[in-house]
Design an enzyme around this catalytic site. Structure first.
Site, short mmCIF file in Angstrom:
data_model
loop_
_atom_site.label_atom_id
_atom_site.label_comp_id
_atom_site.label_asym_id
_atom_site.label_seq_id
_atom_site.Cartn_x
_atom_site.Cartn_y
_atom_site.Cartn_z
CB SER A 1 -0.58 0.38 1.40
OG SER A 1 -0.83 1.36 2.19
CE LYS A 2 3.69 4.17 -5.26
NZ LYS A 2 4.05 3.28 -4.92
#
Ligand code: GLU
Length: 507
Positions: A261-262
């Site tokens: 995930s960013k």
């Protein structure tokens, strides 16, 4: 042999991603393992993505992590950004003249060309390609312009970019130290932009020029740059330069194997540090995200990492980012840590949860009371949790009971296993009498243990039936360290007060 030189080349776009920390660590370890140089270069040519303060932040984190570099961008003692080293400047935004010169050279030697296509035309072209389901690629319209036309458009001040002239035929190949031999047909490589219309170079051009001029021997970076590498190889060729070695690092994945995930809160190194992960533990954790020691070992000191690290141990497969493992490693480091050091690190968290407030050097006022304690006392408090703590930010929640005026818990919690409430009450009363007779100075873990064991034996009561109600009376919690250590930290007065409170609950 050529000197080993590696670099970490982040773009100052905000926080430091854990994946970037891994890249920095591997580049550092590889350089140190080989007696080489490690360099910090700031790739800030994309001004639209620049975030104020991110260079300062980055430099600070690398420093706190102990990832020392010998050249590049540093903070001086007043926190001003300065540069050191023979290959500077190390901020790409200060190297624009250098890039200009090399872009001109490429144009001159027919390895690059001006492109005057408008944004509208490019958008149209892309739409068309999408509708035909072909990979988007520049159609090379401007590649055929003759000198006169180019001069005319330049004279008219038509906006332009410069594109790399990728050979139409043949293959580009290179050997990646992690992924092995990579071979790509040139015909699928785009004539990418190397200079934007604002005169700034793109990442590709600046990166190649700098890695060459800074004599970087090994480029170690994330796998997301692997597809760009053939273009870079072609640029090295166009300049007539020898390309460095490349090692791309595997992707980081969520436990469900999707790309990590960013979301900043999940991946920013600064957030991990803030939550109370120790830098040593974080480094140890990221070391294992893609590098395999080929043994079962999991804990590596900094020295050991340098000694053991080798690119041949880097995996190709994506690495799962498992926070449970990070917690486990962090817990190991916390347990091994010197208690004074750990206590110092815990003080900000105890303060933040408003349990204590530092009133003067090493004197702390306990919240909602006038009691003042010293550092030695806090050490005892922290020692209660050292064995169990996974991250420093847990300390506030887990030792809150020590500082509170009134514990809140259900009376049934005082009753151990099959005991009756009556029995629990009697045992607490017995305990109260015994403890009341002790001197304040006898409130030492060992002494308390001796006295309470003795009490159980003399009265023929199971140890648990004495210790459980006492522990709950002292903490109000289902799980906690033993009542002996807690008794020592609380001291006679508080212990008696809490035991009495427990007894009253059961009346
Ligand atoms: N500036 C690029 C980044 O932030 C560097 C990539 C490279 O190391 O070549 O990822």
């Amino acid at each position: 042999m050529k000197k080993i030189r590696t670099r970490f080349a982040p773009s100052p776009t905000g926080y430091l991603h854990v994946g970037s920390l891994r890249t920095a660590l591997y580049a550092y370890l590889f350089a140190k393992h080989n007696d080489g140089d490690f360099i910090l270069r700031i790739e800030d040519t994309d001004r639209s993505r620049y975030v104020e303060g991110s260079i300062e932040n980055l430099v600070k984190i690398l420093d706190s992590m102990g990832l020392e570099y010998s050249e590049g961008v540093f903070a001086d003692k007043d926190d001003n950004i300065v540069q050191k080293g023979d290959f500077g400047p190390y901020m790409q935004s200060e190297r624009l003249n250098i890039y200009k010169k090399y872009i001109d050279e490429l144009i001159e030697n027919d390895h690059a060309y001006y492109c005057f296509c408008s944004q509208d035309r490019l958008d149209e072209m892309r739409k068309e390609q999408q509708s035909q389901k072909v990979a988007p690629m520049y159609d090379r319209k401007c590649r055929g312009l003759d000198k006169k036309e180019i001069q005319k458009l330049l004279n008219e001040k038509t906006s332009f970019v410069v594109r790399q002239k990728v050979p139409k035929d043949g293959f580009t190949e290179f050997n990646d130290l992690v992924y092995g031999k990579i071979k790509i047909a040139n015909k699928i490589i785009d004539d990418q932009v190397i200079m934007k219309s604002d005169g700034f170079p793109t990442y590709h051009l600046a990166n190649v020029v700098d890695d060459h001029l800074m004599e970087i021997s090994h480029i170690i970076r994330g796998e997301e740059w692997l597809p760009s590498t053939p273009k870079h190889i072609l640029l090295y060729k166009a300049f007539g330069w020898e390309a460095p070695e490349f090692a791309h690092l595997p992707l980081l994945l969520n436990p469900d194997k999707s790309k990590l995930s960013k979301r900043q809160g999940d991946v920013a190194v600064e957030d991990f540090l803030y939550q109370g992960y120790l830098s040593e533990a974080l480094l140890n954790f990221v070391l294992l995200l893609g590098w395999n020691p080929k043994t079962e070992e999991e804990i590596f000191s900094f020295k050991e990492m340098i000694k053991r690290f080798d690119l041949s141990g880097v995996n190709k497969a994506g690495s799962i980012f498992n926070t449970e493992k990070l917690d486990w490693i962090n817990g190991m480091y916390i347990r091994e840590m010197d208690l004074s050091k750990l206590t110092k690190l815990c003080i900000p968290y105890l303060t933040e949860t408003r349990l204590i407030e530092e009133i003067q050097n090493s004197k702390f006022k306990i919240q909602n009371s006038n009691k003042v304690v010293d550092f030695e006392y806090l050490k005892k408090v922290v020692a209660l949790e050292q064995e169990r703590m996974k991250k420093l930010s847990e300390i506030g929640g887990s030792v809150k009971f020590i500082f509170s005026d009134k514990l809140e818990y259900e009376k049934d919690l005082l009753v151990w296993k099959k005991m009756t409430v009556e029995k629990a009450k009697n045992n607490l009363e017995l305990t109260y009498q015994k403890l009341e007779d002790l001197d304040e100075k006898d409130f030492q873990a060992e002494k308390l243990q001796e006295v309470l064991n003795d009490l159980a034996i003399k009265n023929d009561i199971k140890r648990g039936e004495i210790l459980w109600p006492l522990r709950v009376a002292l903490t109000g919690l289902k799980g906690s360290p033993s009542p002996f250590e807690i008794g020592e930290v609380l001291g006679k007065e508080k212990v008696l007060e809490r035991v009495k409170f427990g007894i009253k609950k059961m009346i």
